[in-house]
Design a protein around this motif. Sequence first.
Motif, PDB file in Angstrom:
ATOM      1  N   THR A   1     -23.332  24.656  42.538  1.00 33.60           N
ATOM      2  CA  THR A   1     -22.413  25.639  43.091  1.00 33.60           C
ATOM      3  C   THR A   1     -23.171  26.895  43.498  1.00 33.60           C
ATOM      4  O   THR A   1     -23.907  27.478  42.691  1.00 33.60           O
ATOM      5  N   ARG A   2     -22.990  27.305  44.751  1.00 30.77           N
ATOM      6  CA  ARG A   2     -23.587  28.557  45.215  1.00 30.77           C
ATOM      7  C   ARG A   2     -22.896  29.719  44.506  1.00 30.77           C
ATOM      8  O   ARG A   2     -21.803  29.575  43.946  1.00 30.77           O
ATOM      9  N   LEU A   3     -23.515  30.894  44.521  1.00 31.21           N
ATOM     10  CA  LEU A   3     -22.930  32.051  43.851  1.00 31.21           C
ATOM     11  C   LEU A   3     -21.573  32.433  44.436  1.00 31.21           C
ATOM     12  O   LEU A   3     -20.740  33.010  43.738  1.00 31.21           O
TER      13      LEU A   3
ATOM     14  N   GLY B   1     -19.276  30.396  45.075  1.00 27.18           N
ATOM     15  CA  GLY B   1     -18.325  29.399  44.598  1.00 27.18           C
ATOM     16  C   GLY B   1     -18.284  28.121  45.415  1.00 27.18           C
ATOM     17  O   GLY B   1     -17.561  27.191  45.065  1.00 27.18           O
TER      18      GLY B   1
ATOM     19  N   ASP C   1     -30.305  35.026  37.245  1.00 28.00           N
ATOM     20  CA  ASP C   1     -29.561  33.951  37.910  1.00 28.00           C
ATOM     21  C   ASP C   1     -30.447  32.719  38.003  1.00 28.00           C
ATOM     22  O   ASP C   1     -31.665  32.836  38.153  1.00 28.00           O
TER      23      ASP C   1
ATOM     24  N   LYS D   1     -24.870  28.907  40.378  1.00 31.53           N
ATOM     25  CA  LYS D   1     -24.093  29.350  39.207  1.00 31.53           C
ATOM     26  C   LYS D   1     -24.465  28.614  37.923  1.00 31.53           C
ATOM     27  O   LYS D   1     -24.364  29.162  36.835  1.00 31.53           O
ATOM     28  N   GLU D   2     -24.882  27.355  38.052  1.00 31.49           N
ATOM     29  CA  GLU D   2     -25.164  26.533  36.869  1.00 31.49           C
ATOM     30  C   GLU D   2     -26.362  27.094  36.088  1.00 31.49           C
ATOM     31  O   GLU D   2     -27.249  27.722  36.655  1.00 31.49           O
TER      32      GLU D   2
END
Length: 77
Positions: A5-7, A9, A27, A41-42
Amino acid sequence: MIQLTRLNGQPFMLNAFLIEQIEALPDTTLTLTTGKKLVVKETVDQIDQRVTRFLKQISWMPAARAEESVLRCSKTE
């Protein structure tokens, strides 16, 4: 392929064989074999689990070796 997932969303699929390095900076940043960097995000541990599961699914290596290799490769020095 693993889903990340990109930041913002937005989910995307990534060829796990392109991952060269995973860092928490704070991050989670992936460096690909192409030199491109992706921020997701992970957590490092979540990506580690997904890559390990992917390697097991495609029978790339025995389950025990897959976990050992991914953990060794994902740790930054």
